[in-house]
Design a protein around this motif. Structure first.
Motif, PDB file in Angstrom:
ATOM      1  N   ASP A 282       0.861  -1.179   0.000  1.00 51.09           N
ATOM      2  CA  ASP A 282       0.000   0.000   0.000  1.00 51.09           C
ATOM      3  C   ASP A 282       0.905   1.238   0.000  1.00 51.09           C
ATOM      4  N   VAL A 283       1.169   1.780  -1.180  1.00 47.75           N
ATOM      5  CA  VAL A 283       2.082   2.916  -1.315  1.00 47.75           C
ATOM      6  C   VAL A 283       1.279   4.211  -1.314  1.00 47.75           C
ATOM      7  N   ARG A 284       1.598   5.081  -0.374  1.00 49.84           N
ATOM      8  CA  ARG A 284       0.890   6.353  -0.256  1.00 49.84           C
ATOM      9  C   ARG A 284       1.879   7.503  -0.472  1.00 49.84           C
ATOM     10  N   LEU A 285       1.542   8.378  -1.395  1.00 48.88           N
ATOM     11  CA  LEU A 285       2.400   9.497  -1.765  1.00 48.88           C
ATOM     12  C   LEU A 285       1.810  10.788  -1.214  1.00 48.88           C
ATOM     13  N   HIS A 286       2.665  11.609  -0.659  1.00 49.76           N
ATOM     14  CA  HIS A 286       2.208  12.848  -0.034  1.00 49.76           C
ATOM     15  C   HIS A 286       2.951  14.048  -0.619  1.00 49.76           C
ATOM     16  N   HIS A 287       2.204  15.071  -1.027  1.00 49.08           N
ATOM     17  CA  HIS A 287       2.749  16.367  -1.458  1.00 49.08           C
ATOM     18  C   HIS A 287       3.623  16.266  -2.710  1.00 49.08           C
ATOM     19  N   LEU A 288       3.168  15.507  -3.691  1.00 44.38           N
ATOM     20  CA  LEU A 288       3.914  15.425  -4.939  1.00 44.38           C
ATOM     21  C   LEU A 288       4.023  16.774  -5.631  1.00 44.38           C
ATOM     22  N   GLU A 289       3.115  17.695  -5.314  1.00 43.37           N
ATOM     23  CA  GLU A 289       3.149  19.015  -5.942  1.00 43.37           C
ATOM     24  C   GLU A 289       4.402  19.804  -5.552  1.00 43.37           C
ATOM     25  N   ARG A 290       5.086  19.387  -4.503  1.00 44.88           N
ATOM     26  CA  ARG A 290       6.303  20.083  -4.083  1.00 44.88           C
ATOM     27  C   ARG A 290       7.506  19.727  -4.949  1.00 44.88           C
ATOM     28  N   PHE A 291       7.401  18.685  -5.737  1.00 44.58           N
ATOM     29  CA  PHE A 291       8.523  18.243  -6.581  1.00 44.58           C
ATOM     30  C   PHE A 291       8.608  19.168  -7.792  1.00 44.58           C
ATOM     31  N   PRO A 292       9.718  19.890  -7.984  1.00 41.00           N
ATOM     32  CA  PRO A 292       9.820  20.801  -9.127  1.00 41.00           C
ATOM     33  C   PRO A 292       9.545  20.087 -10.446  1.00 41.00           C
ATOM     34  N   ALA A 293       8.721  20.706 -11.287  1.00 46.05           N
ATOM     35  CA  ALA A 293       8.312  20.073 -12.546  1.00 46.05           C
ATOM     36  C   ALA A 293       9.426  20.062 -13.578  1.00 46.05           C
ATOM     37  N   THR A 294      10.331  21.025 -13.498  1.00 44.23           N
ATOM     38  CA  THR A 294      11.422  21.124 -14.467  1.00 44.23           C
ATOM     39  C   THR A 294      12.695  21.524 -13.744  1.00 44.23           C
TER      40      THR A 294
ATOM     41  N   ARG B 106       2.114  -0.888   4.549  1.00 42.24           N
ATOM     42  CA  ARG B 106       1.918   0.478   4.056  1.00 42.24           C
ATOM     43  C   ARG B 106       3.241   1.222   3.985  1.00 42.24           C
ATOM     44  N   PHE B 107       3.516   1.796   2.829  1.00 40.28           N
ATOM     45  CA  PHE B 107       4.675   2.657   2.650  1.00 40.28           C
ATOM     46  C   PHE B 107       4.188   4.096   2.493  1.00 40.28           C
ATOM     47  N   ASP B 108       4.735   5.001   3.262  1.00 35.90           N
ATOM     48  CA  ASP B 108       4.464   6.421   3.079  1.00 35.90           C
ATOM     49  C   ASP B 108       5.717   7.087   2.515  1.00 35.90           C
ATOM     50  N   ILE B 109       5.546   7.836   1.420  1.00 39.87           N
ATOM     51  CA  ILE B 109       6.633   8.607   0.830  1.00 39.87           C
ATOM     52  C   ILE B 109       6.195  10.067   0.858  1.00 39.87           C
ATOM     53  N   VAL B 110       6.864  10.857   1.690  1.00 38.57           N
ATOM     54  CA  VAL B 110       6.452  12.239   1.916  1.00 38.57           C
ATOM     55  C   VAL B 110       7.473  13.181   1.282  1.00 38.57           C
ATOM     56  N   VAL B 111       7.017  14.005   0.352  1.00 41.17           N
ATOM     57  CA  VAL B 111       7.876  15.000  -0.284  1.00 41.17           C
ATOM     58  C   VAL B 111       7.890  16.245   0.596  1.00 41.17           C
ATOM     59  N   GLY B 112       9.089  16.678   0.968  1.00 45.22           N
ATOM     60  CA  GLY B 112       9.220  17.855   1.810  1.00 45.22           C
ATOM     61  C   GLY B 112       9.320  19.133   0.999  1.00 45.22           C
ATOM     62  N   GLU B 113       9.484  20.241   1.703  1.00 45.08           N
ATOM     63  CA  GLU B 113       9.651  21.536   1.063  1.00 45.08           C
ATOM     64  C   GLU B 113      11.063  21.646   0.479  1.00 45.08           C
ATOM     65  N   PRO B 114      11.179  22.023  -0.799  1.00 42.62           N
ATOM     66  CA  PRO B 114      12.514  22.148  -1.400  1.00 42.62           C
ATOM     67  C   PRO B 114      13.292  23.319  -0.807  1.00 42.62           C
ATOM     68  N   VAL B 115      14.605  23.204  -0.836  1.00 42.69           N
ATOM     69  CA  VAL B 115      15.499  24.249  -0.329  1.00 42.69           C
ATOM     70  C   VAL B 115      16.292  24.831  -1.493  1.00 42.69           C
ATOM     71  N   PRO B 116      16.162  26.119  -1.791  1.00 43.39           N
ATOM     72  CA  PRO B 116      16.996  26.716  -2.844  1.00 43.39           C
ATOM     73  C   PRO B 116      18.443  26.832  -2.379  1.00 43.39           C
ATOM     74  N   VAL B 117      19.369  26.564  -3.271  1.00 42.93           N
ATOM     75  CA  VAL B 117      20.798  26.679  -2.967  1.00 42.93           C
ATOM     76  C   VAL B 117      21.448  27.462  -4.104  1.00 42.93           C
ATOM     77  N   ASP B 118      22.126  28.531  -3.779  1.00 40.94           N
ATOM     78  CA  ASP B 118      22.814  29.321  -4.795  1.00 40.94           C
ATOM     79  C   ASP B 118      24.097  28.631  -5.214  1.00 40.94           C
ATOM     80  N   ALA B 119      24.350  28.633  -6.522  1.00 44.92           N
ATOM     81  CA  ALA B 119      25.594  28.065  -7.027  1.00 44.92           C
ATOM     82  C   ALA B 119      26.779  28.915  -6.572  1.00 44.92           C
TER      83      ALA B 119
END
Length: 242
Positions: A42-54, A183-196
């Motif tokens: 039972d794989v449950r995905l959380h907050h996939l919208e946080r994953f950058p699209a590009t 049950r597997f929960d995979i939770v996407v966290g808030e991304p962190v910007p990092v300057d090059a």
């Protein structure tokens, strides 16, 4: 017209002489792989919208079970080229990993080829997966290596935390799988910007960036556990070293 990606590969450390890992086999097998795993778990995905699209992304995750890597590659919204211990690249499994675009890495020695390959993936606008703990264990991020911070500082890619929950049972060995129906929960966290940061980058800069990333990941892990109402499996059995 100049090619900005081509120019990026010439920046130090250069990545123009290494091959881009294959993407199409991974894209082709992801739907089938997700279907097969979901027949058993039972794989449950959380907050996939946080994953950058590009764009480039350094995906960082805690590591509690043997199935974490395949779950990252199959269930992330975009294909992920995960840095995977070189010991797994043997026989049929090794062929499958290479076809799936995963990147072999020596966890115990400096590995310039793995670093340059990961940089090539990011400079081409794709995703690299890193398990900062370096090995399976309690998944609490008590150990945190600096590789993710380094890749982000070189490329300016954001760092995206993932939390895996339930992929190893309490008391289970490093190579164990939970029983059918778990049950597997995979939770996407808030991304962190990092300057090059241009070359040369200091060890202190990498260390301080890595410490900040660790704090953020531990905060996101705590939020994931609170949101799902679950807990980590605890340490590996005594004498079990993955």
């Amino acid at each position: 017209m100049s090619d900005p990606r081509g120019a990026a590969h010439l920046a130090r450390p250069r990545s123009d002489a290494v091959r881009q890992p294959a993407q199409w086999p991974l894209r082709a097998v992801r739907p089938l792989g997700r279907w097969l795993i979901r027949r058993r778990y039972d794989v449950r995905l959380h907050h996939l919208e946080r994953f950058p699209a590009t764009g480039p992304v350094v995906v960082t995750a805690n590591h509690i079970g043997i199935i974490d890597g395949p779950l990252m590659a199959l269930f992330a919204p975009r294909p992920v080229h995960a840095l995977t211990k070189i010991e797994m690249f043997k026989g049929p499994l090794g062929l499958l990993l290479r076809l799936g675009g995963q990147v072999p890495v020596d966890r115990f020695n400096a590995d310039p080829l793995a670093v340059r390959t990961a940089l090539r993936v990011l400079r081409e606008g794709h995703s690299v997966g890193v398990f900062p703990e370096g090995t399976r264990g309690p998944g609490d991020l008590a150990t945190f290596r600096t590789g993710a911070a380094y890749l982000a500082l070189v490329t300016g890619a954001p760092v995206l935390p993932l939390t895996f929950i339930g992929t190893r049972e309490p008391g289970g060995s490093s190579g164990s799988l939970p029983p059918r129906g778990a049950r597997f929960d995979i939770v996407v966290g808030e991304p962190v910007p990092v300057d090059a940061v241009p070359w040369p980058r200091t060890r202190d800069h990498v260390r301080l960036t890595s410490a900040a990333l660790r704090d953020h990941m531990r905060s996101q892990l705590a939020d994931a556990l609170d949101e799902t109402g679950r807990s980590l499996p605890g340490p590996l059995p005594v004498g079990d070293t993955e």
